[in-house]
Design a protein around this motif. Structure first.
Motif, PDB file in Angstrom:
ATOM      1  N   CYS A 183     -23.473 -80.753  69.423  1.00 55.00           N
ATOM      2  CA  CYS A 183     -24.062 -79.464  69.770  1.00 55.00           C
ATOM      3  C   CYS A 183     -23.440 -78.742  71.166  1.00 55.00           C
ATOM      4  O   CYS A 183     -23.256 -79.834  72.234  1.00 55.00           O
ATOM      5  CB  CYS A 183     -25.193 -78.889  69.577  1.00 55.00           C
ATOM      6  N   MET A 184     -23.310 -77.755  71.554  1.00 53.83           N
ATOM      7  CA  MET A 184     -23.118 -77.254  72.748  1.00 53.83           C
ATOM      8  C   MET A 184     -23.664 -76.052  72.894  1.00 53.83           C
ATOM      9  O   MET A 184     -23.721 -75.026  71.666  1.00 53.83           O
ATOM     10  CB  MET A 184     -21.662 -77.208  73.054  1.00 53.83           C
ATOM     11  N   PHE A 185     -23.961 -75.317  73.880  1.00 50.01           N
ATOM     12  CA  PHE A 185     -24.471 -73.821  74.279  1.00 50.01           C
ATOM     13  C   PHE A 185     -23.481 -73.118  74.873  1.00 50.01           C
ATOM     14  O   PHE A 185     -22.805 -73.701  75.913  1.00 50.01           O
ATOM     15  CB  PHE A 185     -25.698 -73.828  74.790  1.00 50.01           C
ATOM     16  N   LEU A 186     -23.068 -71.870  74.912  1.00 50.35           N
ATOM     17  CA  LEU A 186     -22.166 -71.320  75.510  1.00 50.35           C
ATOM     18  C   LEU A 186     -22.604 -69.900  75.990  1.00 50.35           C
ATOM     19  O   LEU A 186     -23.381 -69.251  75.067  1.00 50.35           O
ATOM     20  CB  LEU A 186     -20.795 -70.840  74.616  1.00 50.35           C
ATOM     21  N   THR A 187     -22.540 -69.683  77.158  1.00 53.65           N
ATOM     22  CA  THR A 187     -23.313 -68.306  77.691  1.00 53.65           C
ATOM     23  C   THR A 187     -22.108 -67.562  78.504  1.00 53.65           C
ATOM     24  O   THR A 187     -21.494 -68.245  79.379  1.00 53.65           O
ATOM     25  CB  THR A 187     -24.388 -68.862  78.638  1.00 53.65           C
ATOM     26  N   LEU A 188     -22.083 -66.358  78.524  1.00 56.20           N
ATOM     27  CA  LEU A 188     -20.938 -65.549  79.082  1.00 56.20           C
ATOM     28  C   LEU A 188     -21.518 -65.457  80.497  1.00 56.20           C
ATOM     29  O   LEU A 188     -22.683 -65.105  80.961  1.00 56.20           O
ATOM     30  CB  LEU A 188     -20.965 -64.281  78.470  1.00 56.20           C
ATOM     31  N   GLN A 189     -20.462 -65.640  81.452  1.00 54.03           N
ATOM     32  CA  GLN A 189     -20.713 -65.387  83.016  1.00 54.03           C
ATOM     33  C   GLN A 189     -19.560 -64.296  83.463  1.00 54.03           C
ATOM     34  O   GLN A 189     -18.880 -63.945  82.371  1.00 54.03           O
ATOM     35  CB  GLN A 189     -20.511 -66.571  83.634  1.00 54.03           C
ATOM     36  N   ALA A 190     -19.580 -64.006  84.513  1.00 56.41           N
ATOM     37  CA  ALA A 190     -18.780 -62.667  84.945  1.00 56.41           C
ATOM     38  C   ALA A 190     -17.269 -63.005  84.441  1.00 56.41           C
ATOM     39  O   ALA A 190     -16.600 -62.109  83.994  1.00 56.41           O
ATOM     40  CB  ALA A 190     -18.930 -62.756  86.465  1.00 56.41           C
ATOM     41  N   ASP A 191     -16.518 -64.272  84.912  1.00 56.03           N
ATOM     42  CA  ASP A 191     -15.316 -64.370  84.510  1.00 56.03           C
ATOM     43  C   ASP A 191     -14.931 -65.750  83.557  1.00 56.03           C
ATOM     44  O   ASP A 191     -13.862 -66.190  83.681  1.00 56.03           O
ATOM     45  CB  ASP A 191     -14.411 -64.363  85.871  1.00 56.03           C
ATOM     46  N   SER A 192     -16.260 -66.425  83.220  1.00 51.20           N
ATOM     47  CA  SER A 192     -16.379 -67.609  82.653  1.00 51.20           C
ATOM     48  C   SER A 192     -17.188 -67.856  81.625  1.00 51.20           C
ATOM     49  O   SER A 192     -17.961 -67.015  81.378  1.00 51.20           O
ATOM     50  CB  SER A 192     -16.138 -68.768  83.465  1.00 51.20           C
ATOM     51  N   LEU A 193     -16.756 -68.558  80.754  1.00 48.89           N
ATOM     52  CA  LEU A 193     -17.838 -69.150  79.581  1.00 48.89           C
ATOM     53  C   LEU A 193     -18.597 -70.310  80.143  1.00 48.89           C
ATOM     54  O   LEU A 193     -17.824 -71.265  80.424  1.00 48.89           O
ATOM     55  CB  LEU A 193     -17.179 -69.352  78.255  1.00 48.89           C
ATOM     56  N   TYR A 194     -19.706 -70.555  80.144  1.00 43.04           N
ATOM     57  CA  TYR A 194     -20.523 -71.668  80.784  1.00 43.04           C
ATOM     58  C   TYR A 194     -20.780 -72.424  79.553  1.00 43.04           C
ATOM     59  O   TYR A 194     -21.810 -72.033  78.563  1.00 43.04           O
ATOM     60  CB  TYR A 194     -22.109 -71.195  81.593  1.00 43.04           C
ATOM     61  N   LEU A 195     -20.676 -73.697  79.527  1.00 41.36           N
ATOM     62  CA  LEU A 195     -20.714 -74.743  78.479  1.00 41.36           C
ATOM     63  C   LEU A 195     -21.986 -75.634  79.104  1.00 41.36           C
ATOM     64  O   LEU A 195     -21.856 -76.214  80.105  1.00 41.36           O
ATOM     65  CB  LEU A 195     -19.484 -75.438  78.510  1.00 41.36           C
ATOM     66  N   GLY A 196     -23.018 -75.616  78.195  1.00 45.31           N
ATOM     67  CA  GLY A 196     -24.283 -76.323  78.562  1.00 45.31           C
ATOM     68  C   GLY A 196     -24.924 -77.143  77.261  1.00 45.31           C
ATOM     69  O   GLY A 196     -24.406 -76.616  76.201  1.00 45.31           O
ATOM     70  N   LYS A 197     -25.666 -77.826  77.698  1.00 42.53           N
ATOM     71  CA  LYS A 197     -26.329 -78.713  76.588  1.00 42.53           C
ATOM     72  C   LYS A 197     -25.323 -79.437  75.472  1.00 42.53           C
ATOM     73  O   LYS A 197     -25.624 -79.546  74.346  1.00 42.53           O
ATOM     74  CB  LYS A 197     -27.294 -78.101  75.781  1.00 42.53           C
ATOM     75  N   LEU A 198     -24.272 -79.864  76.245  1.00 45.32           N
ATOM     76  CA  LEU A 198     -23.349 -80.829  75.329  1.00 45.32           C
ATOM     77  C   LEU A 198     -23.786 -82.142  74.762  1.00 45.32           C
ATOM     78  O   LEU A 198     -24.377 -82.889  75.778  1.00 45.32           O
ATOM     79  CB  LEU A 198     -21.838 -80.800  75.949  1.00 45.32           C
ATOM     80  N   ALA A 199     -24.116 -82.210  73.708  1.00 42.79           N
ATOM     81  CA  ALA A 199     -24.689 -83.259  73.147  1.00 42.79           C
ATOM     82  C   ALA A 199     -24.093 -84.010  71.909  1.00 42.79           C
ATOM     83  O   ALA A 199     -23.688 -83.206  71.015  1.00 42.79           O
ATOM     84  CB  ALA A 199     -26.572 -83.237  72.672  1.00 42.79           C
TER      85      ALA A 199
END
Length: 154
Positions: free
Chosen positions: A62-78
């Protein structure tokens, strides 16, 4: 093949995957991982305000994607230990890149801990470049490394 998790989803299954696959970090990182504070409600909120992508039922990665100003933050990659080395992390990173392009964003960003040398090597092998090192509150030395990968419009 990765699919986007939407409500209603078995958030408990994703939480079990993350806790299981992040557990090895407990003896290696300081401060402890934020996964200890993660709840099913947090994941449902992330899915509503961002994106959660999953491989398999029950989840194998899995992974979580969160919108930032000019990028997509990829978190909790497992990725589950039983399926490591089969390209699931790379497939999820490619989804993140595709989503960033679709959203008109310039890059995908992520962080890993300074102690996790194998994570650093894996992200660098996928084309991520270190952009900064930061310290958690109360720490004088860096505890996290930020990485960025530019995405090209297709």
């Amino acid at each position: 093949m990765p699919y986007r998790a939407t409500a209603p989803f078995d958030w408990a299954a994703i939480l079990r995957l993350i806790r299981s696959e992040f557990a090895y970090m407990d003896a290696r990182i300081n401060p402890p991982s934020s996964m200890h504070r993660l709840t099913e409600a947090d994941m449902a909120s992330t899915a509503e305000n961002g994106e959660i992508w999953v491989v398999g039922t029950p989840p194998l990665a899995c992974m979580f994607l969160t919108l930032q100003a000019d990028s997509l933050y990829l978190g909790k990659l497992a990725v589950s230990a039983s399926t490591r080395g089969k390209g699931m992390a790379r497939a999820l990173v490619e989804v993140a890149e595709s989503r960033a392009r679709a959203l008109g964003l310039a890059a995908v960003e992520l962080q890993t801990r300074v102690e996790l040398l194998e994570n650093q090597a894996a992200f660098q092998a996928m084309g991520f470049v270190e952009t900064s090192r930061t310290a958690h509150p109360g720490f004088a030395q860096p505890t996290s490394i930020s990485y960025r990968k530019a995405v090209q419009a297709r």
